[in-house]
Design an enzyme around this catalytic site. Sequence first.
Site, PDB file in Angstrom:
ATOM      1  N   GLU A 139    -135.752  70.044  20.194  1.00  0.00           N
ATOM      2  CA  GLU A 139    -135.464  70.129  21.629  1.00  0.00           C
ATOM      3  C   GLU A 139    -136.759  69.887  22.389  1.00  0.00           C
ATOM      4  OE1 GLU A 139    -133.905  73.839  23.060  1.00  0.00           O
ATOM      5  OE2 GLU A 139    -132.242  73.878  21.640  1.00  0.00           O
ATOM      6  N   GLU A 177    -125.245  72.346  31.827  1.00  0.00           N
ATOM      7  CA  GLU A 177    -124.236  73.254  31.253  1.00  0.00           C
ATOM      8  C   GLU A 177    -124.060  74.457  32.170  1.00  0.00           C
ATOM      9  OE1 GLU A 177    -124.707  73.633  26.757  1.00  0.00           O
ATOM     10  OE2 GLU A 177    -126.513  72.502  27.288  1.00  0.00           O
ATOM     11  N   LYS A 188    -124.428  78.428  31.029  1.00  0.00           N
ATOM     12  CA  LYS A 188    -125.621  78.984  30.404  1.00  0.00           C
ATOM     13  C   LYS A 188    -126.144  80.137  31.253  1.00  0.00           C
ATOM     14  CE  LYS A 188    -128.333  77.035  27.724  1.00  0.00           C
ATOM     15  NZ  LYS A 188    -129.419  76.333  27.019  1.00  0.00           N
ATOM     16  N   GLU A 224    -131.971  76.912  33.651  1.00  0.00           N
ATOM     17  CA  GLU A 224    -131.261  76.829  32.371  1.00  0.00           C
ATOM     18  C   GLU A 224    -129.994  75.973  32.462  1.00  0.00           C
ATOM     19  OE1 GLU A 224    -132.020  78.112  29.206  1.00  0.00           O
ATOM     20  OE2 GLU A 224    -133.966  78.216  30.184  1.00  0.00           O
TER      21      GLU A 224
END
Length: 332
Positions: free
Chosen positions: A252, A303, A306, A312
């Site tokens: 990542e 997303e 999250k 985030e």
Amino acid sequence: MDNFSNSSTLLQNSGAQSIGVCYGLVADNLPSPSEVVDMYHDNGITSLRLYDPNPGALNSLRHSGINVALGVRNEDIQAIASSPAAADHWISLSVKPYASSVSIKYVTVGNEIIPGPLAHFVLPAMKNLHNSLMAAGLGIVGVTTVVSMPVLGNSYPPSQGAFSPDVVSVMASIVSLLNATGRPLLANVYPYFSYANDPVHISLSYALFTSPAPVVHDGPFLYQNLFDAMVDALHAAMEKVGGAGVLVVVSESGWPSAGAGPATITNAETYNNNLIAHVLSGKGTPRRPRKPLEAFVFAMFNENLKPGPITERNFGLFYPNKKPVYPVKFHK
């Protein structure tokens, strides 16, 4: 019988540099898996990281030609570590049904659980899964784990990179297994967090790959970007426990496009495009020059479920409606 010698090609020492993208699913508004696979193809993305064996995603990846890093959920590791039969069961459900049509390159045992209370289960789980794959004739699939920078007790300068005392024995054993099986260590590497946590001592240009000159002089090694310094600190730590032959695959790396401070669309576009260009250049890192780098950008989508700060939920390259957050070039 354990078989940790690698009879197939050593994946860590062969092949070309490559860029993948993490396919996170912590959202309730994403396109269907088949649409997502089409997006990977349309954008020329050749590798995908999947955090658990999601059947919808795996079925959509059949005959796609996309290389997959397939995750074992953290909560499943203790059972797999404790029982070869549990490892066999996981492989029979999560790998065997797809092995003939999905290019599963790695099985990743957990995500960022070293250090932590489950750390000592990682190595036996890796061994059991490796043995299950070998017994199933699937030894081409590499077994590894995913760590993050807190495994290091020291990371500066990069040559002084060393595992922290509380995890050094666990990491030394894992590195020994990876060395024996010819697999890389996967690591989540985020210059964004380093910069955001210490903007006084770390320059934005060093974090974004835009510094015009080397910033860190570490003996014979000159570092013009923080990403290389972080990766080489991990390399140095592995060297200190006998893992000089083990490479780092970046599982990542990314930059949020919304939130506080440096989390802007401009910075995210700069970082991710420069990261991709750097990996695809074939230069490697100062400590591993011309060794092919493999990295996964985090993440394909914003997303919305999250937890944590707004950043985030804004690491995605694309919005859930499939529109790009900013332009990204996945080719040289």
